[in-house]
Design a protein around this motif. Structure first.
Motif, PDB file in Angstrom:
ATOM      1  N   ALA A 192     -48.621  28.260 -11.301  1.00  0.00           N
ATOM      2  CA  ALA A 192     -47.899  27.436 -12.281  1.00  0.00           C
ATOM      3  C   ALA A 192     -46.615  26.845 -11.727  1.00  0.00           C
ATOM      4  CB  ALA A 192     -47.603  28.251 -13.545  1.00  0.00           C
ATOM      5  N   GLY A 193     -46.212  27.234 -10.495  1.00  0.00           N
ATOM      6  CA  GLY A 193     -45.050  26.595  -9.884  1.00  0.00           C
ATOM      7  C   GLY A 193     -43.858  27.487  -9.638  1.00  0.00           C
ATOM      8  N   ARG A 194     -44.087  28.796  -9.512  1.00  0.00           N
ATOM      9  CA  ARG A 194     -42.940  29.694  -9.295  1.00  0.00           C
ATOM     10  C   ARG A 194     -42.194  29.370  -8.008  1.00  0.00           C
ATOM     11  NH1 ARG A 194     -46.954  33.787 -10.605  1.00  0.00           N
ATOM     12  NH2 ARG A 194     -47.023  34.082  -8.343  1.00  0.00           N
ATOM     13  N   SER A 195     -42.918  29.082  -6.938  1.00  0.00           N
ATOM     14  CA  SER A 195     -42.258  28.779  -5.655  1.00  0.00           C
ATOM     15  C   SER A 195     -41.438  27.495  -5.743  1.00  0.00           C
ATOM     16  CB  SER A 195     -43.299  28.653  -4.537  1.00  0.00           C
ATOM     17  OG  SER A 195     -43.952  29.882  -4.322  1.00  0.00           O
ATOM     18  N   THR A 196     -41.979  26.487  -6.426  1.00  0.00           N
ATOM     19  CA  THR A 196     -41.238  25.233  -6.613  1.00  0.00           C
ATOM     20  C   THR A 196     -39.960  25.473  -7.396  1.00  0.00           C
ATOM     21  OG1 THR A 196     -43.261  23.907  -6.531  1.00  0.00           O
ATOM     22  CG2 THR A 196     -41.339  22.923  -7.612  1.00  0.00           C
ATOM     23  N   ALA A 197     -40.051  26.286  -8.465  1.00  0.00           N
ATOM     24  CA  ALA A 197     -38.879  26.607  -9.261  1.00  0.00           C
ATOM     25  C   ALA A 197     -37.848  27.362  -8.438  1.00  0.00           C
ATOM     26  CB  ALA A 197     -39.288  27.427 -10.481  1.00  0.00           C
ATOM     27  N   ALA A 198     -38.315  28.316  -7.629  1.00  0.00           N
ATOM     28  CA  ALA A 198     -37.389  29.091  -6.790  1.00  0.00           C
ATOM     29  C   ALA A 198     -36.678  28.195  -5.786  1.00  0.00           C
ATOM     30  CB  ALA A 198     -38.155  30.204  -6.071  1.00  0.00           C
ATOM     31  N   ASP A 230     -44.491  24.594 -19.552  1.00  0.00           N
ATOM     32  CA  ASP A 230     -45.904  24.304 -19.282  1.00  0.00           C
ATOM     33  C   ASP A 230     -45.954  23.228 -18.208  1.00  0.00           C
ATOM     34  OD1 ASP A 230     -48.560  23.464 -19.240  1.00  0.00           O
ATOM     35  OD2 ASP A 230     -48.827  23.760 -21.379  1.00  0.00           O
ATOM     36  N   THR A 231     -46.442  23.584 -17.044  1.00  0.00           N
ATOM     37  CA  THR A 231     -46.436  22.669 -15.905  1.00  0.00           C
ATOM     38  C   THR A 231     -47.766  21.933 -15.735  1.00  0.00           C
ATOM     39  OG1 THR A 231     -47.216  24.297 -14.269  1.00  0.00           O
ATOM     40  CG2 THR A 231     -44.854  24.259 -14.757  1.00  0.00           C
ATOM     41  N   SER A 232     -48.616  21.979 -16.733  1.00  0.00           N
ATOM     42  CA  SER A 232     -49.960  21.387 -16.600  1.00  0.00           C
ATOM     43  C   SER A 232     -49.903  19.924 -16.170  1.00  0.00           C
ATOM     44  CB  SER A 232     -50.717  21.503 -17.920  1.00  0.00           C
ATOM     45  OG  SER A 232     -50.884  22.849 -18.292  1.00  0.00           O
ATOM     46  N   THR A 249     -37.254  18.820 -11.063  1.00  0.00           N
ATOM     47  CA  THR A 249     -36.285  18.108 -11.894  1.00  0.00           C
ATOM     48  C   THR A 249     -36.024  18.856 -13.196  1.00  0.00           C
ATOM     49  OG1 THR A 249     -36.914  15.958 -10.970  1.00  0.00           O
ATOM     50  CG2 THR A 249     -35.822  15.945 -13.118  1.00  0.00           C
ATOM     51  N   GLU A 250     -37.080  19.397 -13.804  1.00  0.00           N
ATOM     52  CA  GLU A 250     -36.935  20.178 -15.038  1.00  0.00           C
ATOM     53  C   GLU A 250     -36.048  21.400 -14.798  1.00  0.00           C
ATOM     54  OE1 GLU A 250     -38.127  21.308 -19.115  1.00  0.00           O
ATOM     55  OE2 GLU A 250     -38.113  19.440 -17.989  1.00  0.00           O
ATOM     56  N   LEU A 288     -29.536   5.722  -6.038  1.00  0.00           N
ATOM     57  CA  LEU A 288     -29.048   7.086  -6.192  1.00  0.00           C
ATOM     58  C   LEU A 288     -29.452   7.685  -7.533  1.00  0.00           C
ATOM     59  CD1 LEU A 288     -25.504   6.664  -4.611  1.00  0.00           C
ATOM     60  CD2 LEU A 288     -27.562   7.610  -3.548  1.00  0.00           C
ATOM     61  N   GLU A 289     -29.499   6.870  -8.557  1.00  0.00           N
ATOM     62  CA  GLU A 289     -29.968   7.352  -9.859  1.00  0.00           C
ATOM     63  C   GLU A 289     -31.452   7.710  -9.788  1.00  0.00           C
ATOM     64  OE1 GLU A 289     -28.915   4.068 -12.298  1.00  0.00           O
ATOM     65  OE2 GLU A 289     -26.763   4.549 -12.317  1.00  0.00           O
ATOM     66  N   GLY A 290     -32.227   6.891  -9.045  1.00  0.00           N
ATOM     67  CA  GLY A 290     -33.645   7.183  -8.862  1.00  0.00           C
ATOM     68  C   GLY A 290     -33.871   8.437  -8.049  1.00  0.00           C
ATOM     69  N   PHE A 291     -33.047   8.646  -7.022  1.00  0.00           N
ATOM     70  CA  PHE A 291     -33.144   9.879  -6.228  1.00  0.00           C
ATOM     71  C   PHE A 291     -32.955  11.101  -7.126  1.00  0.00           C
ATOM     72  CE2 PHE A 291     -31.747   7.901  -1.900  1.00  0.00           C
ATOM     73  CZ  PHE A 291     -33.046   7.463  -1.694  1.00  0.00           C
ATOM     74  N   GLN A 292     -32.033  11.015  -8.067  1.00  0.00           N
ATOM     75  CA  GLN A 292     -31.809  12.143  -8.973  1.00  0.00           C
ATOM     76  C   GLN A 292     -33.029  12.376  -9.864  1.00  0.00           C
ATOM     77  OE1 GLN A 292     -27.737  12.436 -10.786  1.00  0.00           O
ATOM     78  NE2 GLN A 292     -27.427  10.486  -9.744  1.00  0.00           N
ATOM     79  N   ARG A 293     -33.612  11.308 -10.363  1.00  0.00           N
ATOM     80  CA  ARG A 293     -34.804  11.473 -11.208  1.00  0.00           C
ATOM     81  C   ARG A 293     -35.965  12.073 -10.426  1.00  0.00           C
ATOM     82  NH1 ARG A 293     -33.101   6.329 -13.007  1.00  0.00           N
ATOM     83  NH2 ARG A 293     -34.623   5.308 -11.647  1.00  0.00           N
ATOM     84  N   GLU A 294     -36.072  11.725  -9.150  1.00  0.00           N
ATOM     85  CA  GLU A 294     -37.163  12.231  -8.306  1.00  0.00           C
ATOM     86  C   GLU A 294     -36.796  13.543  -7.615  1.00  0.00           C
ATOM     87  OE1 GLU A 294     -40.304  10.961  -7.974  1.00  0.00           O
ATOM     88  OE2 GLU A 294     -39.612   9.798  -9.712  1.00  0.00           O
TER      89      GLU A 294
END
Length: 293
Positions: free
Chosen positions: A21-27, A145-147, A156-157, A240-246
């Motif tokens: 579900a994305g634990r490594s990404t969150a970490a 929910d990362t579906s 980003t979340e 720079l605003e787009g970099f933040q969104r991504e």
């Protein structure tokens, strides 16, 4: 012998949830936010960890701990440990989840077995894990929910949830350099300032550099210099605003002239000054070749 004095417990965030579900990404996102991240910690070690944050007296203000079924039978004690620790300090739990069919596809994509599937199928492992995690999910402070997320959207979340107020979400390094010494290999964007007259050919300016007021005034007085700097800095704002969104955390803007001493140094400083007002962005200035002969 002096005693070690304690302080207030640091903030502890438990990252748990379904495998895939994305634990490594969150970490990773939390680590980028300067959280101290501990991966695959047995729940029984949470108490000593909270003690450590108190003894650290502010050195470990924010700790994220990834706890999951890789801890095997030790994981079963997590709900009890969490209940006992909530009263002691700032402990929160984020639970990452996803639909069963999404998790199956993710495991198939990386060609790895589910940690609980044993001799069964990936779905068997997912269903067993969901059963074991039911109590943890129910008591979580935040459920994500990362579906429908890719890794960048999940990161980003996490940044939006757990970054400190006012913290920079993107850092840009504005680097001056000399083309005769080669392009910076880590440059994301490159500016060529060789369209302006070179102060090197002015006898009174040759020994100076772009940090000196005389050189700065000379460069900015040239036709098109200020217009270019203003326009380029303005054009970078949506980037720079787009970099933040991504959730792109770092970028390098390389500003070059022939030797990296005059035009590029002035321009890098001027652009950095203008970018400092972009919300969520931290600006650093580096002069790569200023000390070269």
């Amino acid at each position: 012998m002096s005693e070690v004095s304690g302080g207030e417990p640091g903030e502890v965030l438990i990252v748990t949830g379904m495998s895939g579900a994305g634990r490594s990404t969150a970490a990773n996102a939390l680590e980028d936010l300067d959280w101290y991240v501990v991966d695959n910690l047995p729940p029984q070690m949470l108490r000593p960890l909270l003690d450590l944050t108190e003894l650290a007296a502010g050195a470990l203000p924010r700790v994220a701990v990834v706890v999951d079924v890789r801890g095997r039978d030790l994981f079963r004690e997590l709900p009890e440990v969490v209940r006992a620790l909530r009263a002691r300090g700032q402990l929160r739990v984020v639970f990452l989840d996803a639909a069963d069919d999404v998790l199956v596809r993710r495991f198939e994509a990386v060609r790895r077995p589910h940690p609980l599937q044993g001799e069964g199928t990936i779905l068997d492992g997912i269903l067993l894990e969901r059963e074991r995690l039911a109590g943890v999910r129910e008591s979580a402070d935040v459920i994500i929910d990362t579906s429908g997320y890719n890794i960048h959207q999940l990161a980003t979340e996490i940044v939006e949830l757990y970054s400190t107020d006012g913290a920079a979400r993107h850092t840009i390094t504005v680097m001056s350099f000399g083309f005769k010494y080669g392009l910076p290999p880590d440059a994301d964007m490159v500016i060529d300032m060789r369209f302006l007259p070179n102060p090197f050919w002015n006898e009174s300016l040759r020994a100076l550099n772009g940090k000196d007021s005389e050189v700065r005034e000379f460069v900015l007085a040239q036709e098109g210099a200020s217009e270019f700097i203003d326009t380029y800095a303005q054009a970078l704002r949506p980037v720079l605003e787009g970099f933040q969104r991504e959730n792109k955390r770092h970028s390098v803007l390389a500003v070059g002239c022939t030797g990296g001493k005059h035009r590029s140094v002035v321009t890098a400083g001027e652009i950095a000054e203008r970018l400092a007002s972009v919300p969520g962005v931290a600006v650093r200035v580096k002069h790569r070749d200023l000390g070269r002969e």
